[in-house]
Design an enzyme around this catalytic site. Structure first.
Site, PDB file in Angstrom:
ATOM      1  N   LEU A  33      -5.670   0.390  14.000  1.00 49.30           N
ATOM      2  CA  LEU A  33      -4.539   0.396  13.286  1.00 49.30           C
ATOM      3  C   LEU A  33      -4.742   1.146  12.217  1.00 49.30           C
ATOM      4  O   LEU A  33      -5.982   1.220  11.489  1.00 49.30           O
ATOM      5  CB  LEU A  33      -4.340  -1.052  12.807  1.00 49.30           C
ATOM      6  CG  LEU A  33      -3.770  -1.981  13.627  1.00 49.30           C
ATOM      7  CD1 LEU A  33      -3.741  -3.678  13.115  1.00 49.30           C
ATOM      8  CD2 LEU A  33      -1.942  -1.749  13.812  1.00 49.30           C
ATOM      9  N   ASP A  34      -4.017   1.854  11.430  1.00 50.85           N
ATOM     10  CA  ASP A  34      -4.259   2.689  10.465  1.00 50.85           C
ATOM     11  C   ASP A  34      -4.565   1.900   9.217  1.00 50.85           C
ATOM     12  O   ASP A  34      -4.257   0.656   9.237  1.00 50.85           O
ATOM     13  CB  ASP A  34      -3.038   3.627   9.811  1.00 50.85           C
ATOM     14  CG  ASP A  34      -2.438   4.441  11.051  1.00 50.85           C
ATOM     15  OD1 ASP A  34      -3.414   5.044  11.657  1.00 50.85           O
ATOM     16  OD2 ASP A  34      -1.286   4.479  11.245  1.00 50.85           O
ATOM     17  N   HIS A  35      -5.189   2.654   8.122  1.00 53.10           N
ATOM     18  CA  HIS A  35      -5.742   1.826   7.095  1.00 53.10           C
ATOM     19  C   HIS A  35      -4.481   1.021   6.316  1.00 53.10           C
ATOM     20  O   HIS A  35      -4.668  -0.100   5.559  1.00 53.10           O
ATOM     21  CB  HIS A  35      -6.543   2.475   6.299  1.00 53.10           C
ATOM     22  CG  HIS A  35      -5.656   3.494   5.223  1.00 53.10           C
ATOM     23  ND1 HIS A  35      -4.907   4.594   5.529  1.00 53.10           N
ATOM     24  CD2 HIS A  35      -5.440   3.341   3.972  1.00 53.10           C
ATOM     25  CE1 HIS A  35      -4.430   5.167   4.642  1.00 53.10           C
ATOM     26  NE2 HIS A  35      -4.563   4.391   3.606  1.00 53.10           N
ATOM     27  N   SER A  83      -1.816   0.003   7.820  1.00 50.71           N
ATOM     28  CA  SER A  83      -1.080  -1.282   8.802  1.00 50.71           C
ATOM     29  C   SER A  83      -2.219  -2.462   8.892  1.00 50.71           C
ATOM     30  O   SER A  83      -3.036  -2.476   8.399  1.00 50.71           O
ATOM     31  CB  SER A  83      -1.037  -0.711  10.248  1.00 50.71           C
ATOM     32  OG  SER A  83      -0.198   0.457  10.210  1.00 50.71           O
TER      33      SER A  83
END
Length: 178
Positions: A39-41, A43
């Site tokens: 998960l992106d930072h 998200s």
């Protein structure tokens, strides 16, 4: 071993960094587990970690097409046409997406506050969307909502295949059965 983490906003999906930003090591105490996907930072939500390489492969390899469901807060009043476009698949700069299961949603009652909060603008409403994908391109949900004219403000993954967030607090972990 299979562990669910409710990854908070701003946490990197890795165990080490040189720049002092929060990582999985700040939340996951179990040793020798690794994230099955990312998960992106910016998200939030469900991240699965495991010590089983074969399980990680089944969860992340696109050929297995594990559905991943997200709740998405977007900028603006989401239209039926935009939702229909997401259902049909949209064209991104790296090619067309597969059709998604998409529908209007409400802000969930269980939603925790985000730090920092999502920007608020009096003159522009926000909307919520539930979207399920069976592919996993880089920043795909954000790019899809932008492609239909509604940039993502907040992105929370709530389900991967049969595994769900199910009330797990931000930063908390729970051991799962396979």
């Amino acid at each position: 071993m299979l562990i669910a983490l409710n990854k908070p906003f701003g946490v990197l999906c890795q165990f080490t960094t040189d720049d002092g930003r929060p990582t999985l090591a700040d939340y996951v105490r179990q040793k020798d587990v690794y994230p099955a996907g990312r998960l992106d930072h910016d998200s939030e939500g469900l991240l699965l970690l495991t010590d089983d390489g074969a399980l990680a492969h089944r969860l992340t390899d696109p050929k297995h097409k594990q559905p991943k469901t997200y709740l998405v807060q977007v900028d603006g009043a989401l239209t039926d046409e935009a939702v229909q476009a997401l259902r049909q698949g949209v064209r991104l700069n790296d090619g067309p997406t597969l059709p998604a299961l998409a529908e209007h949603a409400q802000a969930p009652a269980w939603l925790w506050p985000r730090d920092p909060p999502v920007r608020f603008r009096k003159s522009i409403p926000t909307s919520w969307l539930s979207i399920t994908l069976r592919e996993g391109r880089n920043r795909q949900v954000r790019r899809m909502t932008a492609a239909v004219g509604f940039p993502t403000l907040r992105l929370i993954r709530v389900r991967i295949g049969n595994y769900a967030l199910d009330g797990l607090a931000p930063g908390a972990t729970r051991e799962l059965s396979r």
